[in-house]
Design an enzyme around this catalytic site. Structure first.
Site, mmCIF file in Angstrom:
data_model
loop_
_atom_site.group_PDB
_atom_site.id
_atom_site.type_symbol
_atom_site.label_atom_id
_atom_site.label_comp_id
_atom_site.label_asym_id
_atom_site.label_seq_id
_atom_site.Cartn_x
_atom_site.Cartn_y
_atom_site.Cartn_z
ATOM 1 N N PRO A 76 0.837 -1.200 0.000
ATOM 2 C CA PRO A 76 0.000 0.000 0.000
ATOM 3 C C PRO A 76 0.872 1.250 0.000
ATOM 4 O O PRO A 76 1.950 1.263 0.604
ATOM 5 C CB PRO A 76 -0.792 -0.121 1.308
ATOM 6 C CG PRO A 76 0.048 -0.990 2.185
ATOM 7 C CD PRO A 76 0.758 -1.941 1.273
ATOM 8 N N LYS A 77 0.435 2.266 -0.693
ATOM 9 C CA LYS A 77 1.126 3.564 -0.644
ATOM 10 C C LYS A 77 0.543 4.329 0.544
ATOM 11 O O LYS A 77 -0.437 5.060 0.412
ATOM 12 C CB LYS A 77 0.939 4.326 -1.949
ATOM 13 C CG LYS A 77 1.828 5.557 -2.069
ATOM 14 C CD LYS A 77 1.704 6.189 -3.442
ATOM 15 C CE LYS A 77 2.641 7.376 -3.561
ATOM 16 N NZ LYS A 77 2.316 8.438 -2.585
ATOM 17 N N VAL A 78 1.140 4.105 1.698
ATOM 18 C CA VAL A 78 0.631 4.679 2.944
ATOM 19 C C VAL A 78 0.790 6.196 2.903
ATOM 20 O O VAL A 78 1.835 6.719 2.514
ATOM 21 C CB VAL A 78 1.370 4.076 4.148
ATOM 22 C CG1 VAL A 78 0.862 4.681 5.447
ATOM 23 C CG2 VAL A 78 1.191 2.556 4.166
ATOM 24 N N ASP A 82 -3.094 6.192 -0.501
ATOM 25 C CA ASP A 82 -3.501 6.911 -1.711
ATOM 26 C C ASP A 82 -3.112 6.154 -2.974
ATOM 27 O O ASP A 82 -2.978 6.739 -4.036
ATOM 28 C CB ASP A 82 -2.943 8.338 -1.734
ATOM 29 C CG ASP A 82 -1.423 8.384 -1.741
ATOM 30 O OD1 ASP A 82 -0.798 7.323 -1.591
ATOM 31 O OD2 ASP A 82 -0.867 9.484 -1.898
ATOM 32 N N GLY A 83 -2.944 4.826 -2.836
ATOM 33 C CA GLY A 83 -2.631 3.999 -3.985
ATOM 34 C C GLY A 83 -1.803 2.803 -3.559
ATOM 35 O O GLY A 83 -1.820 2.398 -2.391
#
Length: 560
Positions: free
Chosen positions: A123-125, A277-278
């Site tokens: 995950p793009k934290v 966010d991605g």
């Protein structure tokens, strides 16, 4: 080489669609617009990095920063690095933060993955990046990302975050880790809850003084271990043993873009312990850390989620007159994508609402999708230096105007045609606003029912109406003659609901004309005010003239 060219073309196509073409500004206007936005973003940067606060949503900041960069490129100005903090007293990173290149879409990601193996998705934290330096098993230093080479000393702050291991052992005893300090969340569903300005909140907590208790609302997600074990599985196992368990839980092996898309969609809808966010896709094989430089990581890419709200430039303000005579205001936009929907227009509402919003061409507005995918304005995030607002039309229209065509009645007249052709009225399938405009422009209708007289030849020779469609339209127009009397009365704009009209049991025009105000008032949902409106409507000269015309056409219920 072909693959890289395809990726480059994909990125350029995305940028050209996401960003509007260069504005048609004079050099002086361009300088003024760029300078104003530059100053505003600098102020936001100062607030963010010096005060630890944010006066703007993260997504708005990112999109306006991209807009500034676009303008600078358009007019040959030097571009800026987004989110560049002050470097006073900065500490050198043992290993540079590379940043991550963003993929435009699944196709671009697929091309990138094609030449690589042993790939993993994380995950793009959404938080702030940090370097954690461990020496002899103890946390020795914590450094903010800064410009990738240098950052601020956050050691004392990070030591107060209970979720960050202060001691480690084994291979991690003398290591450098890179990760994201994030705001701990319980069951955060990104699809429903959005970004909640998480990045700014984390930055605020890290920058403020004397907030040791609130730092326990933070945690860290480690996404890189430079010069760590060669096998990703070994890296994940060691990190989990040391207390960095989230990395192992949320790192998955993937073989292709379809698998990445599946995980991305899963995490978009799942309950997670952080805001995202991605996703980031990374190769397990990385170069030695001494080769890491900002902006030069070829072993990882990001595929961000589509923003819930997009910043869009207002290209024009347009006024529309509805069938009831009310003037509404519409903003024409440079196209933006929202949830796979191309948005080019957004309804502002009444003239008064438009004036309250104070929106002019050239402004930047924040647009999202409301219920049923209808675009809406959330905010005006930036106003241009030169603002010229159009003058709205005079408020001369009402529910009893424009049944007959005239130059001043153009918009309301078209709105009446669109209304009567709708499914709930006469059900003229296959014709909308554009079709009605084409017919009226060619055949100059006298009134809203003039289309009943059109011949197949006239329809076939109408510019803008395909010949294959003209026969269908003529058939639809003829079928309309068989519609019930109440449908025709609705087409004439009687100020009653369908339920009330059906309850009236009116079956002829003559019967309707003789009905009294008391009769109308007794109908369900019809009070004295609405009853008076019906009387005014049926006594209107244009309505009487239309009734006589429909009688001459032998429409059901109107015959003498």
């Amino acid at each position: 080489m072909k693959v890289w060219m395809a990726i480059l073309i994909s990125i350029l196509c995305w940028q050209s669609s996401a960003w509007a073409v260069c504005p048609a500004w004079s050099p002086a206007r361009a300088q003024e617009e760029i300078s104003r936005l530059q100053q505003q973003i600098k102020q936001w940067d100062d607030d963010y990095w010096k005060e630890g606060k944010s006066e703007v949503e993260d997504g708005v900041y990112d999109q306006l920063s991209a807009r500034l960069t676009q303008w600078q490129r358009c007019f040959g100005n030097e571009t800026r690095d987004a989110m560049m903090p002050p470097l006073n007293g900065a500490v050198m990173h043992p290993v540079a933060h590379t940043g991550v290149r963003k993929m435009a879409d699944k196709n671009a990601l697929s091309l990138w993955m094609r030449e690589r193996s042993d790939l993993w998705v994380q995950p793009k934290v959404d938080g702030v990046a940090v370097t954690l330096v461990y020496r002899d098993g103890k946390l020795n230093k914590a450094i903010s990302r800064g410009n990738g080479l240098k950052g601020e000393d956050w050691t004392q702050k990070v030591r107060l975050i209970s979720a960050v291991p202060q001691t480690v052992s084994g291979p991690l005893a003398n290591s450098t880790l890179q990760g994201e300090i994030f705001l701990k969340r319980k069951g955060h569903i990104q699809q429903q809850m959005g970004g909640i300005n998480a990045r700014a909140k984390v930055a605020g907590l890290m920058m403020r003084q004397g907030n040791s208790d609130t730092l326990n609302s933070l945690a860290v997600f480690v996404w890189a271990w430079p010069d760590g074990p060669q096998l990703m599985t070994d890296r994940l196992k060691e990190l989990a043993t040391a207390g960095f368990t989230l990395t192992q839980t949320y790192t998955r092996a993937v073989k292709n873009a379809d698998e990445v898309a599946h995980v991305r969609n899963e995490w978009w809808k799942a309950k997670l312990p952080f805001v995202t966010d991605g996703v980031v896709v990374r190769a397990a094989k990385e170069p030695e850390s001494r080769h890491w430089l900002p902006g030069q990581a070829e072993w990882l890419v990001a595929w961000k989620y589509q923003p819930v709200a997009q910043v869009a430039e207002v290209k024009a303000i347009q006024f529309a007159v509805g069938k009831s005579g009310k003037i509404s205001v519409v903003a024409s936009l440079a196209p933006v994508m929202l949830d796979d929907k191309k948005v080019q227009r957004v309804n502002i509402g009444s003239v008064r609402r438009w004036q309250e919003w104070d929106i002019a061409p050239g402004d930047q507005i924040l647009v999202s999708l409301a219920g049923q995918g209808i675009p809406r304005i959330d905010d005006v995030v930036w106003r241009g230096a030169e603002r010229t607002k159009p003058t709205p039309p005079e408020n001369r229209f009402n529910s009893l105007t424009c049944y007959f065509a005239s130059d001043v009645c153009q918009e309301q007249f078209i709105s009446r045609l669109v209304w009567l052709g709708s499914k709930q009225v006469l059900g003229l399938d296959g014709i909308g606003e554009a079709g009605w405009r084409a017919l009226h422009q060619t055949h100059r209708f006298e009134h809203i029912f003039s289309w009943l007289l059109l011949t197949p030849e006239q329809l076939q020779n109408t510019p803008g109406i395909a010949k294959s469609k003209s026969a269908q339209l003529w058939h639809q127009f003829n079928l309309a003659r068989q519609q019930p009397f109440t449908r025709w009365v609705m087409a004439m704009g009687i100020p009653l609901t369908r339920a009330a009209l059906n309850a009236s049991d009116e079956r002829s025009w003559s019967q309707l004309l003789f009905s009294t105000e008391q009769f109308w008032q007794q109908l369900p949902g019809t009070g004295s005010g609405r009853a008076r409106q019906v009387i005014e409507w049926k006594e209107n000269a244009q309505i009487k003239k239309l009734g006589s015309w429909l009688a001459a056409q032998q429409i059901t219920g109107f015959e003498p």
